[in-house]
Design a protein around this motif. Structure first.
Motif, PDB file in Angstrom:
ATOM      1  N   LEU A 472       0.605  -1.333  -0.190  1.00 52.79           N
ATOM      2  CA  LEU A 472       0.158   0.232  -0.152  1.00 52.79           C
ATOM      3  C   LEU A 472       1.028   1.198  -0.068  1.00 52.79           C
ATOM      4  CD1 LEU A 472      -2.622   1.252   0.230  1.00 52.79           C
ATOM      5  CD2 LEU A 472      -2.583   1.034   2.938  1.00 52.79           C
ATOM      6  N   THR A 475       2.809   2.315  -3.035  1.00 50.47           N
ATOM      7  CA  THR A 475       2.197   2.435  -4.244  1.00 50.47           C
ATOM      8  C   THR A 475       1.250   3.853  -3.904  1.00 50.47           C
ATOM      9  OG1 THR A 475       1.613  -0.183  -4.087  1.00 50.47           O
ATOM     10  CG2 THR A 475       0.357   1.380  -5.614  1.00 50.47           C
ATOM     11  N   LEU A 476       1.079   3.761  -2.823  1.00 44.81           N
ATOM     12  CA  LEU A 476       0.647   5.260  -2.917  1.00 44.81           C
ATOM     13  C   LEU A 476       1.583   6.605  -2.864  1.00 44.81           C
ATOM     14  CD1 LEU A 476      -1.278   5.359   0.600  1.00 44.81           C
ATOM     15  CD2 LEU A 476      -2.554   4.634  -1.550  1.00 44.81           C
ATOM     16  N   ARG A 484      -5.302   2.567 -10.274  1.00 43.67           N
ATOM     17  CA  ARG A 484      -5.348   2.420  -9.095  1.00 43.67           C
ATOM     18  C   ARG A 484      -5.544   0.720  -8.878  1.00 43.67           C
ATOM     19  NH1 ARG A 484     -10.468   2.057  -9.676  1.00 43.67           N
ATOM     20  NH2 ARG A 484     -11.293   2.600  -7.683  1.00 43.67           N
ATOM     21  N   THR A 488      -4.572   0.420  -3.672  1.00 40.12           N
ATOM     22  CA  THR A 488      -5.168   2.039  -3.368  1.00 40.12           C
ATOM     23  C   THR A 488      -6.503   2.093  -3.176  1.00 40.12           C
ATOM     24  OG1 THR A 488      -4.865   2.152  -5.948  1.00 40.12           O
ATOM     25  CG2 THR A 488      -3.035   1.895  -4.239  1.00 40.12           C
ATOM     26  N   TRP A 491      -8.066   1.248  -0.165  1.00 41.53           N
ATOM     27  CA  TRP A 491      -7.345   2.875   1.156  1.00 41.53           C
ATOM     28  C   TRP A 491      -8.413   4.073   0.177  1.00 41.53           C
ATOM     29  CZ3 TRP A 491      -5.642   3.066   5.007  1.00 41.53           C
ATOM     30  CH2 TRP A 491      -5.247   3.796   5.546  1.00 41.53           C
TER      31      TRP A 491
END
Length: 530
Positions: A472, A475-476, A484, A488, A491
């Motif tokens: 996560l 990647t964010l 996407r 994500t 989230w």
């Protein structure tokens, strides 16, 4: 004797030359070494970033940003979380492994799988399930609960594998000398589990340092959550960089502490004859409490997350399964997972080949550089790539290439360990035999070595794929605009308190992770010879 011609000497020299030629890797040792060095230097980018940012900030700035109440609060939260969670994971992991491997527990084969199952549920999905079920859940207690239920299998799996291959003759000898069951366990069995326990504890502690989503959702502040807040508010400001420096220092201390606690003792069995079967202790009147304890762990770690996800799916109805909502995230997740896994295997191969076929202090040093980098939290790796890509190569900022590079650095050891095991099972003599039958070194390498190590490579790729699916934080920070993944997208929905919208993404991550978790469990049993 004086008339003996020197032909044997020349022949011997030719044999040595021929043997040296046959032993040369297909690409040449020097080429592989150069490639491995470049990979090691690349893997040190995050560590270099932290050192550079600390040095350029200046000593006064470092003191101002590090020696302040907020850092003390984060440090206290993080240390308390580790001090409470790691012993609980040890208790559940060692206790569960003992019940499954060394007692006559009913249904132990089923429990063996059930205790590994929580790894299929990402920690931030676990947090989502608990926080949506008990909205008041927050703070250290909540963080400890969720982290323990998410990470105790990291201790259980290696301990269970170790228990499965311990020679029971030592325990029988200790019992014959008058030690009772508890004495045998504490004085004979437990010391032999030290390596598995310290290794599992290290993994748990590193996950605690790197976890973001699970703790942000229950409003529990750690270094990782604070760094993310700093990044979002000031875009990689000095305060966030200094917090990252402290976090990396904690990681290094954990690695050093684990190496000291592991020790240098060896517990290998040496001698002839087959190893005896382990003695399974009867539980007797403790059967019911043991079953109830395992049931409670299973319900809390797997039952509640699954129930919560299914509850929100039912509440959302059919509309949450519209393909336009989740199909792009599913396809992008599979694409990044497969691409990242393949790239990681390719990058790991030169280092694994040198470590097995040309082992030396140099090759071990190259390996160590990768393990140091992979121990860093994803947010530190993400910040490093953000800074380097903007300042050095601005054209690749927020590109798929940068994100894949971060995945490679974060999960390279998972591929490296498996590749080393596979190459160790591909004897060099088979490669030489293929060359003696007329195959070129390159063809012999592909037909023999690569073929024999392919199953191990596939196992390593599966573990990397599992990690990428559930990643996560990096990647964010690094995902290109419009990207996407399941993590994500989940989230984004859960951050908006859209629990019904987040449920499909959570379920898909669990479904994708389940077979990978089973593979990890089976690999551990295979390593134990069971």
């Amino acid at each position: 004797m004086g008339n003996t011609p020197p032909v044997p000497v020349a022949t011997q020299g030719m044999d040595k030359a021929d043997r040296g030629k046959r032993h040369r890797p297909p690409m040449g040792v020097s080429a592989l070494s150069l490639l491995a060095v470049l990979i090691a230097l690349f893997s040190l980018i995050p560590l270099g970033f932290v050192i550079y940012m600390t040095l350029t900030a200046g000593w006064d700035t470092v003191l101002e940003l590090v020696v302040r109440p907020r850092v003390g609060e984060l440090l206290a939260n993080t240390i308390l979380l580790i001090l409470v969670t790691v012993p609980l994971c040890l208790l559940l992991g060692v206790g569960g492994a003992w019940l499954v491997e060394r007692t006559n527990l009913r249904g132990r084969r089923w429990w063996a799988l059930a205790l590994a199952a929580p790894l299929a549920i990402p920690a931030f999905v676990n947090s989502y399930a608990w926080s949506s079920t008990v909205p008041s859940l927050a703070g250290l207690g909540a963080g400890t609960l969720i982290a323990t239920l998410s990470y105790f299998p990291l201790v259980y799996i290696p301990v269970a594998a170790t228990l499965g291959r311990l020679d029971p003759a030592i325990e029988q000898s200790a019992a014959s000398l008058g030690l009772g069951p508890w004495g045998v366990f504490l004085k004979v069995v437990l010391p032999q589990l030290r390596i598995a326990m310290t290794g599992g504890s290290l993994l748990v502690a590193l996950h605690l340092l790197s976890e973001y989503g699970a703790f942000a959702m229950i409003r529990f502040d750690t270094f990782t959550t604070a760094i993310m807040v700093q990044f979002q508010s000031t875009f990689n400001g000095a305060a966030g960089n200094m917090l990252a420096s402290v976090l990396v220092l904690l990681c290094m201390l954990l690695l050093w502490g684990e190496s000291k606690m592991r020790g240098t003792a060896r517990y290998a069995r040496v001698g002839f004859g087959a190893q005896g079967l382990p003695v399974r202790h009867p539980l007797g009147c403790f059967e019911v409490p043991a079953q109830l304890s395992l049931l409670a762990v299973g319900v809390l770690s797997v039952g509640i997350p699954l129930w919560s996800v299914l509850r929100w799916l039912v509440a959302g109805g059919a509309q949450v399964w519209e393909p336009a909502r989740f199909l792009p995230a599913l396809l992008q997740t599979l694409g990044y997972g497969l691409g990242g896994a393949l790239l990681t295997i390719v990058v790991a191969f030169p280092m694994a080949y040198l470590a097995v076929r040309h082992a030396s202090g140099f090759s071990r040093l190259l390996e160590l550089s990768n393990y140091v980098t992979s121990s860093m939290p994803g947010i530190v790796v993400g910040l490093a790539f953000v800074t380097v890509s903007i300042k050095v190569v601005p054209g690749i900022y927020q590109s798929a290439l940068v994100l894949l590079a971060a995945y490679v650095l974060l999960f390279l050891p998972r591929a490296l360990v498996n590749l080393r095991a596979g190459l160790s099972q591909a004897p060099r003599e088979l490669d030489e035999a293929a060359q003696s039958l007329g195959r070129s070194p390159f063809a012999a390498f592909f037909l023999v070595t690569l073929r024999l190590s392919a199953p191990a490579a596939a196992g390593g790729a599966a573990l990397v794929f599992l990690a990428i699916v559930n990643e996560l934080t990096a990647t964010l920070l690094l995902a290109p605009n419009g990207t996407r993944t399941l993590a994500t997208a989940f989230w984004a929905k859960s951050s908006e308190i859209d629990y019904m919208g987040a449920a499909p993404y959570a379920l898909l991550m669990i479904l994708i992770s389940t077979p990978m978790t089973y593979l990890l469990f089976q690999q551990s049993k295979k390593a134990a010879g069971q």
